[in-house]
Design an enzyme around this catalytic site. Structure first.
Site, PDB file in Angstrom:
ATOM      1  N   ILE B  47       0.830  -1.210   0.000  1.00 17.20           N
ATOM      2  CA  ILE B  47       0.000   0.000   0.000  1.00 17.20           C
ATOM      3  C   ILE B  47       0.862   1.256   0.000  1.00 17.20           C
ATOM      4  O   ILE B  47       1.879   1.324   0.691  1.00 17.20           O
ATOM      5  CB  ILE B  47      -0.927  -0.003   1.242  1.00 17.20           C
ATOM      6  CG1 ILE B  47      -2.067  -0.987   0.998  1.00 17.20           C
ATOM      7  CG2 ILE B  47      -1.481   1.382   1.541  1.00 17.20           C
ATOM      8  CD1 ILE B  47      -2.913  -1.212   2.188  1.00 17.20           C
ATOM      9  N   HIS B  49       0.588   4.494   1.495  1.00 22.39           N
ATOM     10  CA  HIS B  49      -0.255   5.012   2.573  1.00 22.39           C
ATOM     11  C   HIS B  49      -0.518   6.510   2.416  1.00 22.39           C
ATOM     12  O   HIS B  49       0.320   7.243   1.899  1.00 22.39           O
ATOM     13  CB  HIS B  49       0.420   4.767   3.929  1.00 22.39           C
ATOM     14  CG  HIS B  49       0.347   3.352   4.382  1.00 22.39           C
ATOM     15  ND1 HIS B  49      -0.750   2.830   5.025  1.00 22.39           N
ATOM     16  CD2 HIS B  49       1.233   2.336   4.264  1.00 22.39           C
ATOM     17  CE1 HIS B  49      -0.531   1.550   5.290  1.00 22.39           C
ATOM     18  NE2 HIS B  49       0.669   1.221   4.836  1.00 22.39           N
ATOM     19  N   LYS B 249      -3.731  -4.393  15.535  1.00 27.12           N
ATOM     20  CA  LYS B 249      -3.672  -3.025  15.053  1.00 27.12           C
ATOM     21  C   LYS B 249      -4.761  -2.808  14.002  1.00 27.12           C
ATOM     22  O   LYS B 249      -4.973  -1.707  13.515  1.00 27.12           O
ATOM     23  CB  LYS B 249      -2.282  -2.776  14.453  1.00 27.12           C
ATOM     24  CG  LYS B 249      -1.806  -1.347  14.594  1.00 27.12           C
ATOM     25  CD  LYS B 249      -0.503  -1.124  13.840  1.00 27.12           C
ATOM     26  CE  LYS B 249      -0.509   0.270  13.240  1.00 27.12           C
ATOM     27  NZ  LYS B 249       0.509   0.426  12.210  1.00 27.12           N
ATOM     28  N   ARG B 310       8.472  -7.574   9.396  1.00 23.21           N
ATOM     29  CA  ARG B 310       8.708  -6.135   9.368  1.00 23.21           C
ATOM     30  C   ARG B 310       9.817  -5.771  10.361  1.00 23.21           C
ATOM     31  O   ARG B 310       9.951  -6.392  11.408  1.00 23.21           O
ATOM     32  CB  ARG B 310       7.429  -5.381   9.721  1.00 23.21           C
ATOM     33  CG  ARG B 310       6.212  -5.940   9.006  1.00 23.21           C
ATOM     34  CD  ARG B 310       5.038  -5.013   9.049  1.00 23.21           C
ATOM     35  NE  ARG B 310       4.224  -5.099  10.247  1.00 23.21           N
ATOM     36  CZ  ARG B 310       3.335  -6.061  10.478  1.00 23.21           C
ATOM     37  NH1 ARG B 310       3.186  -7.054   9.631  1.00 23.21           N
ATOM     38  NH2 ARG B 310       2.596  -6.043  11.568  1.00 23.21           N
ATOM     39  N   SER B 335       6.517   0.183   8.624  1.00 21.90           N
ATOM     40  CA  SER B 335       5.430   0.878   7.947  1.00 21.90           C
ATOM     41  C   SER B 335       5.389   2.337   8.433  1.00 21.90           C
ATOM     42  O   SER B 335       5.544   2.566   9.638  1.00 21.90           O
ATOM     43  CB  SER B 335       4.106   0.185   8.261  1.00 21.90           C
ATOM     44  OG  SER B 335       3.054   0.873   7.669  1.00 21.90           O
ATOM     45  N   CYS B 397       1.591 -18.476 -18.569  1.00 24.97           N
ATOM     46  CA  CYS B 397       0.784 -18.501 -17.342  1.00 24.97           C
ATOM     47  C   CYS B 397      -0.677 -18.351 -17.745  1.00 24.97           C
ATOM     48  O   CYS B 397      -1.101 -17.295 -18.193  1.00 24.97           O
ATOM     49  CB  CYS B 397       1.212 -17.368 -16.416  1.00 24.97           C
ATOM     50  SG  CYS B 397       0.087 -17.046 -15.059  1.00 24.97           S
ATOM     51  N   CYS B 399      -3.430 -18.569 -15.916  1.00 31.69           N
ATOM     52  CA  CYS B 399      -4.344 -17.855 -15.023  1.00 31.69           C
ATOM     53  C   CYS B 399      -4.235 -16.346 -15.231  1.00 31.69           C
ATOM     54  O   CYS B 399      -5.227 -15.643 -15.249  1.00 31.69           O
ATOM     55  CB  CYS B 399      -4.043 -18.194 -13.568  1.00 31.69           C
ATOM     56  SG  CYS B 399      -4.100 -19.944 -13.195  1.00 31.69           S
ATOM     57  N   CYS B 434      -3.795 -20.954  -9.767  1.00 37.83           N
ATOM     58  CA  CYS B 434      -3.128 -22.266  -9.730  1.00 37.83           C
ATOM     59  C   CYS B 434      -1.753 -22.162  -9.087  1.00 37.83           C
ATOM     60  O   CYS B 434      -1.093 -23.164  -8.880  1.00 37.83           O
ATOM     61  CB  CYS B 434      -3.068 -22.905 -11.117  1.00 37.83           C
ATOM     62  SG  CYS B 434      -1.565 -22.577 -12.051  1.00 37.83           S
TER      63      CYS B 434
END
Lengths: 116, 479, 428
Positions: B47, B49, B249, B310, B335, B397, B399, B434
């Protein structure tokens, strides 16, 4: 001594009791096919061996093979050693015989796929 | 003699290498693993943030909004998968509403733009699958989801193309301070350098302690995740954060750049920073907590569980400091470290300059990267494209519809390739439902062909993760 | 887009279902048929199924997988069936008159094809470790059984030296024997259910022949090993599937093979709007294997997971014939067909077909289904209509979830049904 085996003739999977000291008498079966199976499985169990062998001269590096008839179960590992030593050259066709009369069993090792 | 050695090729080390590559410097990037981006940069929440959460007094608070803006520029410069989804922090009770107020105030202090407080009706209008218990939410538009390992790899690829040297499988075991340089010793080699950058993630305290008095201690913190298949449908389209509870959290529910759903993480201090296993108990907890926000989550659509470690520490901020002469710590990066990485690198380089590192821009420097993603080529142009580039006509691939051309291109982008996962991180093959079951053997064959090694030597992931143990038929040679 | 190539029938998938469908459609009179196959060879999964036991029902002899598929592949050229190998179908679109297929290959590039009728025959894929959520590390050495089968049988590589198998599905059992014969040690096969997932003959010939223990009501609860599997923990489970503390057995192995179920591969079908039955994960079909999308048919493992290829072949033939009828007369379908839906009681997992258009049934409809528990004693499969009248009943001496069952419903019985529902149940 009476031995217990699972019947594989149909999915039901009867637990057969076979007595080698009493002419291979079979009990626990639900149908006559169980008797035939039980006797054969104790007197002389046999299996078809399927495996692969090395092949050169094609995209594929292994060729599937089988014994064209069942061989004695006890000889499976020995047959595998012979199979592992085979070197094929493409092209091969389904049914081509690779080894005749494997280990004097009268079975042949045959090719199972057209390659090349 | 190198001008700068960067220890650790995670997002921080690679961002630093990327920024340094524009200067006339002799830079070496070291990592103990067989690829870049194999620590926290590989397994995280993916993410960018928004910046409502960190304390404004910390570097985390100061860097976050700047970092998010810079990330959103860099994803274009570097052609990295990113989607600006925005985030919703949801309130399930009155206490949570107070937390949202606190976040709103912090957000203002941190410079977060476009925040909105939403009532329950508006929240559920935007995200209909949210729990009916939701009584309000804080909307953070300037945030999104990113492909974190592609971000890291892309910076390493450009850095290497622009002259940075990369050495993998080099675990630093000691650093000697000499009169006018450092001697960085690894298990197999030693390297001389004028400056050292410590970007060693969960090992950054150990590297720090090789040259300076202990100043912080890393507490490796494991977080476990679920990745749900996109057949789950569009469960949520924005990143959903709950407010923290006594237990966690807050377990987030987030779309990913590949349109899957990511659920996690918990936070568990572990003694072994390499222990990325998952456990039944924690996964159960993660699932239950996530269903408080999105009750309809169906964990039968799970396609992968993983965990990331982390670099949490006893130091309540990023540790960005000159800790010894010409020794820069970019340490204890937790983070929002991914979001802040470009700023941490920039600020770190300023500190190096203060220590005397001369920063002369190269005459020619190209900081961009462009890659071909077959899926993005319009249908009408595909026929002509494949005529010119037949390798893009073969799907490897199934998928994710990744072509042979994309895989071959990823192999030849300047970083050495040892594993199937290296291709997964670069081309996206094997990321789908898969999980490489179909394409793994094909990718293995392509790597072997393109790099001239035996398929037997291609790994699943890190060193030691061999896939095959030999050939059948006692065969020894490849023909 | 450049000119669109047209066919009477396009079949997606060149495994046993697609092959049978193509030949049957040709024999029913179609001349422009294309099979799209993503692999370099026809035959699908049969290429790696080198063991014997295929064809007992259909050919009345035991064949290996490659031999079985060859019998069909050899018939393609005489039936003038076109094949596109190494070609991936990317998208399907369904319109009133045409089924459009977007395909791609290295040799022919990106093309759009269309056909009057389309047959889905894409097969299935294996459930993964992640679908069943085994905790532990993500070390190398964890393979789906079918993936290991590909490495060992087609590519000639060994995937491990000391192996444990989770799941007693047939592929897992077959691989226990293959790995053993190729020199690996298989320490155990572990099955979470209280009964085996595979056929008895495979339990006997693949496990017992090699003294490999089978642990029923057990599962793997942890996998250890940082880079390659080093140890797994096996635990007994209680009747709810929960691991029982204190029953841990530790095995030092380098390899885990998973044989934990198959899932029809219907991503293409879903995108094309074909209605999927959540019970089978395959399309909902009528008596002639036509899906709810006009002109689109389905057969084989994409429709529901089979245990015998012989039934896949029969299903393919039936779909191929129906697709030919559709192309030739605009379908066997009468618009105002009298549609009967088949419901099931809790003992039965699903039926295929799910619906019957009675007016289109010539002589009889074969209904396939699976029971959800073991019936060791003789029982009856009973079909009742909405007035609870017994329409048909069939005796079975025993039934097992591992074995697909089927019964034949003659047209004259279907004509007696009152209402639009037929419920099938097991009565002990």
């Amino acid at each position: 001594m009476v031995q217990e085996i699972i019947c594989i003739v149909c999915p039901r999977g009867c637990h057969l009791k076979v007595d080698p000291e009493n002419d291979y008498e079979v009990t626990g079966n639900s149908c006559p096919r169980g008797v035939t199976y039980g006797k054969a499985e104790l007197k002389n169990p046999t299996r078809v061996v399927t495996s692969t062998v090395k092949i050169k001269g094609a995209d594929l590096k292994r060729c599937p093979v089988k014994t064209d008839q069942p061989i004695p179960k006890a000889k499976m590992q020995e047959v595998m050693q012979l199979i592992n030593a085979v070197d094929l050259e493409a092209p091969v066709r389904v049914g081509d015989v690779i080894i005749e009369n494997i280990l004097d069993t009268e079975a042949k090792l045959v090719v199972c796929r057209d390659i090349g | 003699m190198f001008d700068v050695i960067i220890i650790g090729a995670g997002v921080i080390g690679c961002a630093t290498a990327y920024e340094l590559s524009q200067f006339d410097l002799n830079v070496l990037l070291l990592d103990k693993e067989n690829d870049v981006s194999l620590g926290a940069s590989r397994a995280n929440t993916a993410i960018v943030h928004g910046g409502y959460d960190p304390d404004p007094a910390t570097l985390m608070g100061k860097y976050n909004v700047r970092g998010a803006k810079r990330c959103m520029e860099l994803v274009n410069t570097l052609d990295v998968e990113f989607k600006k989804t925005g985030s919703l922090i949801i309130a399930l009770d009155e206490n949570d509403l107070k937390t949202l107020d606190k976040y709103y105030e912090r957000g203002l202090l941190n410079g977060v733009e476009g925040m909105e407080m939403l009532d329950s009706e508006e929240t559920r209008k935007r995200e209909p699958n949210l729990s009916e218990e939701v009584i309000g939410a804080l909307w953070i538009p300037e945030s999104g989801v990113i492909n974190p390992w592609e971000f890291t790899i892309s910076m390493a690829e450009v850095a290497v193309r622009e002259g940075v040297k990369l050495e993998l499988n080099q675990k630093v075991i000691d650093i000697d301070k000499k009169s006018d340089h450092y001697l960085v010793k690894t298990e197999t080699d030693q390297f001389q350098t004028k400056y050292v950058v410590n970007a060693a993630g969960v090992y950054s305290d150990q590297i720090h302690n090789m040259v300076a008095e202990p100043a912080f201690k890393i507490n490796p913190t494991r977080g476990q995740y679920y990745l749900l298949d996109r057949s789950a449908g569009e469960t949520v389209k924005t990143v959903i954060f709950p407010c923290p509870t006594e237990l966690t959290k807050g377990i987030l529910v987030s779309p990913t750049i590949h349109e899957n759903i990511l659920v996690g993480p918990d936070a568990e201090t572990v003694s072994d920073p390499e222990d990325t296993s998952t456990t039944r108990e924690v996964l159960g907890l993660v699932a239950r907590e996530a269903q408080r926000s999105v009750p309809s989550l169906n964990f039968r659509n799970n396609i992968r569980n993983y965990s990331g470690i982390r670099a949490n520490s006893d130091y309540n901020d990023f540790f960005v400091k000159i800790s010894a002469p010409k020794f820069l710590d970019l340490a204890a990066i937790k983070s929002p470290g991914l979001t802040c990485a470009p700023i941490i690198a920039e600020e770190g380089i300023k500190l190096l300059a203060q220590e005397g590192l001369e920063l002369n821009k190269k005459d020619k420097w190209d900081g961009t990267r462009k890659i071909i993603r077959f899926k993005e080529i319009p249908k009408a142009e595909r026929a002509d494209f494949i005529k010119e580039n037949p390798e893009y006509g073969r799907i490897i691939c199934r998928c994710e519809h990744i072509t042979e051309g994309e895989i071959v291109a990823a192999i030849h982008r300047g970083l050495p390739i040892f594993s199937l996962d290296a291709i997964k991180r670069r081309a996206g093959s094997g990321l789908g439902r898969c999980q490489g079951g179909f394409c793994g053997p094909r990718v293995q064959e392509i790597i072997a062909r393109e790099t001239g090694v035996s398929p037997l030597d291609i790994l699943l992931n890190k060193t030691g993760s061999y896939i095959l143990v030999g050939q059948t038929k006692n065969a020894e040679s490849e023909d | 887009m450049q000119n669109i190539k047209e066919y009477q029938l396009i079949i997606v998938g060149g495994g046993p279902a697609g092959l049978a469908a193509a030949i049957s459609a040709a024999k029913s009179g179609l001349s422009e048929i294309l099979i799209i196959e993503r692999d370099k060879y026809l035959g699908g999964i049969l290429n790696q199924c080198i063991h014997n036991g295929f064809g007992l029902h259909y050919f009345k002899e035991e064949l290996t997988g490659p031999e079985y598929s060859k019998r069909f592949i050899d018939l393609l050229s005489e039936n003038k069936i076109e094949v596109a190998l190494d070609t991936m179908a990317l998208n399907l679109e369904n319109t009133e008159d045409w089924r459009y297929v977007h395909v791609m290959s290295s040799s022919d590039g990106y093309r759009v094809l269309r056909s009057k009728a389309l047959i889905l025959a894409m097969g299935c894929r294996e459930r993964t470790r992640m679908n069943i959520q085994i905790p532990g590390t993500r070390a190398a050495g964890i393979f789906n059984a079918g993936q290991a089968q590909l490495y060992v049988n087609l590519e000639g590589y060994m995937v491990g030296k000391k192996v444990i198998i989770l799941g007693s599905g047939d592929v897992g059992l077959i691989m226990a024997r293959r790995m053993t014969l190729e020199g690996a040690e298989v320490v155990a096969c572990v099955e979470v259910m209280p009964y085996p997932g595979g056929l008895n003959r495979n339990i006997v010939q693949c496990l017992q022949d090699f003294n490999i223990p089978l642990y029923l009501s057990h599962t793997i609860t942890d996998i250890k090993g940082r880079n390659r599997v080093e140890q797994v923990t096996v635990q007994e489970v209680d009747q709810f599937g929960k691991p029982v503390a204190g029953t841990e057995i530790y095995y030092d192995v380098d390899t885990v093979l998973l044989s934990v179920g198959l899932i029809p591969e219907n991503e293409l079908s879903r995108e094309a709007g074909v209605e999927i039955d959540p019970r089978t994960s395959g399309p909902m079909v009528y008596e002639n294997k036509e899906t709810r999308s006009k002109g689109v048919f389905a057969c084989g493992n994409v429709l529901h997971v089979h245990d015998l290829v012989d039934f896949v072949t029969e299903e393919g033939e039936s779909a191929g014939h129906a697709a030919a009828c559709f192309v030739q007369d605009g379908g066997c379908v009468t618009e105002d067909a009298n549609i009967i839906s088949i419901k099931t009681d809790s003992n039965i997992g699903y039926t295929v077909p799910q619906q019957i258009r009675v007016d289109d049934v010539e002589k009889a409809v074969r209904v396939f289904f699976r029971v959800r528990k073991i019936f060791k004693e003789p029982s009856r499969i009973v079909f009742r209509d909405q007035s609870n009248a017994e329409i048909a009943s069939f005796k079975r001496p025993f039934m097992f979830p591992a074995e697909m069952e089927n019964v034949n419903l003659p047209r004259q019985l279907l004509d007696k049904i009152s209402g639009t529902e037929l419920t099938v149940s097991v009565e002990e």
